[in-house]
Design an enzyme around this catalytic site. Structure first.
Site, PDB file in Angstrom:
ATOM      1  N   LYS A 107       0.836  -1.213   0.000  1.00  0.00           N
ATOM      2  CA  LYS A 107       0.000   0.000   0.000  1.00  0.00           C
ATOM      3  C   LYS A 107       0.862   1.252   0.000  1.00  0.00           C
ATOM      4  CE  LYS A 107      -4.221  -2.028   1.527  1.00  0.00           C
ATOM      5  NZ  LYS A 107      -4.764  -2.801   2.607  1.00  0.00           N
ATOM      6  N   LYS A 115      -5.068 -11.888  -7.296  1.00  0.00           N
ATOM      7  CA  LYS A 115      -6.327 -12.085  -6.579  1.00  0.00           C
ATOM      8  C   LYS A 115      -7.411 -11.090  -6.988  1.00  0.00           C
ATOM      9  CE  LYS A 115      -6.035  -9.003  -2.686  1.00  0.00           C
ATOM     10  NZ  LYS A 115      -6.696  -8.641  -1.474  1.00  0.00           N
ATOM     11  N   LYS A 169     -11.036  -5.562  -3.973  1.00  0.00           N
ATOM     12  CA  LYS A 169     -11.687  -4.261  -4.132  1.00  0.00           C
ATOM     13  C   LYS A 169     -10.703  -3.239  -4.680  1.00  0.00           C
ATOM     14  CE  LYS A 169     -14.445  -5.338  -0.191  1.00  0.00           C
ATOM     15  NZ  LYS A 169     -14.255  -5.483   1.236  1.00  0.00           N
TER      16      LYS A 169
END
Ligand code: TYM
Length: 331
Positions: free
Chosen positions: A111, A195, A198
């Site tokens: 992130k 994967k 969201k």
């Protein structure tokens, strides 16, 4: 009875990864375990949603959980921010979580790399808050997908560290929940990027309408097709098969597998079938989401009942922890 804690961040509609990674296994097991399902709205603040968006997303995820079959009479379904004991335990656990180990987690590094302008402290201590969510109910099991394996490992570490530090037996070490020793589930995206997620922007959501699902599936990345009989499938093709294996019948999967092995597969046909099977799977859930979203009174009742049940369990643990740490009242 063993306790299970399962959480979903309120940063977008539930997708097939959430369903098959964290929800499905528990729908028929709500009688057999003391289940807590919650919406991690504090966790969603790391990406700074607007107030309206935050509220709307929490409502949507609550409705989606219920539409999947979580029964508020059997399980405790609640919203994280309704439980003030969670941030309290988070604060206490932060004192025994170290900068080095937090900086080393893959999700933090990912992130921070993707959004270098928003490396906030909440992101760094994300696994501590997640650990608090889990251990506050003394969870034995946590149904999570493969993507949360490291966060769960941190929760296990923090639980054991607390027990060791104070020479107590307060927290069980939470186990990932899988059936019969199966691997943790990883539902792939169809864009070739790993994967479904969201933040990956590749999710097929339970709430997507059939037209959108067909469009997303037909855009799935494929290759030029097999050139040798029985050759190993490259990852992008394996992804299509993996998704098919959770929504289609075994016969259907076998049919396309045989065609692949004979080099006769037409990906367009496979995608059409996959899209229809996803639509058949999600449509009834979508109808229920739409109904439940219109029923504010029901949603309010569910959230209130869940908050009461979850607070009771959380308050007991926090009281115990405070006393172990040495907080005593002087009045
Ligand atoms: P989140 O909201 O990203 O995902 C919720 C659950 O869905 C699973 N999942 C998947 N499983 C398989 N394949 C996928 N492609 C896939 N994508 C998502 C996740 O593993 C997860 O179980 N940090 C958590 C939320 C959380 C939590 C907790 C979970 C906060 N506190 C305590 C369990 C216990 C998260 O962001 O999940």
């Amino acid at each position: 009875m063993k306790t299970v804690v399962s959480g979903i961040r309120s940063t977008g509609n539930l997708h097939l990864g959430n369903y098959f990674g964290a929800i499905k296994n528990f729908i028929n097991m709500q009688d057999a375990y003391n289940c807590f399902f919650f919406i991690a709205d504090y966790h969603s603040l790391t990406t700074h949603p607007t107030p309206e968006h935050l509220n709307q997303q929490v409502k949507q995820v609550l409705a989606e959980y219920l539409a999947c079959g979580i029964d508020p009479e059997k399980s405790t379904i609640f919203i994280q921010s309704d439980i003030p004991e969670i941030p309290e335990l988070y604060l206490l656990m932060n004192m025994n979580a170290y900068l080095g180990e937090l900086e080393r987690t893959t999700s933090f590094k990912d992130k921070a790399r993707k959004n270098p302008e928003n490396v906030n402290a909440g992101l760094l201590t994300y696994p501590v808050l997640m650990a608090a969510d889990i251990i506050i109910h003394k969870a034995n099991f946590v149904p999570v997908g493969k993507d949360q394996e490291q966060n769960l490992e941190m929760a296990r570490k923090f639980a054991r560290r607390f027990n060791r530090m104070y020479k107590v037996d307060t927290f069980p070490t939470p186990q990932p929940f899988t059936f019969d020793g199966a691997d943790m589930v990883k539902i792939p995206g169809l864009d070739g990027s790993g994967k479904m997620g969201k933040s990956e922007g590749n999710a097929i959501c339970l709430y997507d309408d059939p037209k959108l699902i067909r469009k997303k599936v037909m855009k799935a990345v494929t290759d030029a097709g097999p050139t040798e009989m029985n050759q190993q499938k490259p990852e992008v093709i394996q992804n299509l098969f993996s998704l098919m294996s959770v929504v289609s019948t075994p016969d259907t999967v076998q049919h396309f597998d045989d065609l692949y092995n004979k080099c006769e597969i037409r990906y367009g046909d496979m995608k059409k079938q996959l899209a229809e099977d996803i639509v058949n799977f999600t449509s009834p859930i979508r109808d229920r989401i739409i109904d439940i979203m219109e029923d504010d009174a029901y949603l309010g009742k569910v959230a209130k009942l869940g908050a009461e049940k979850a607070r009771e369990s959380a308050a007991k643990t926090v009281q115990e922890v405070r006393s172990i740490i040495g907080f005593r009242k002087f009045y």
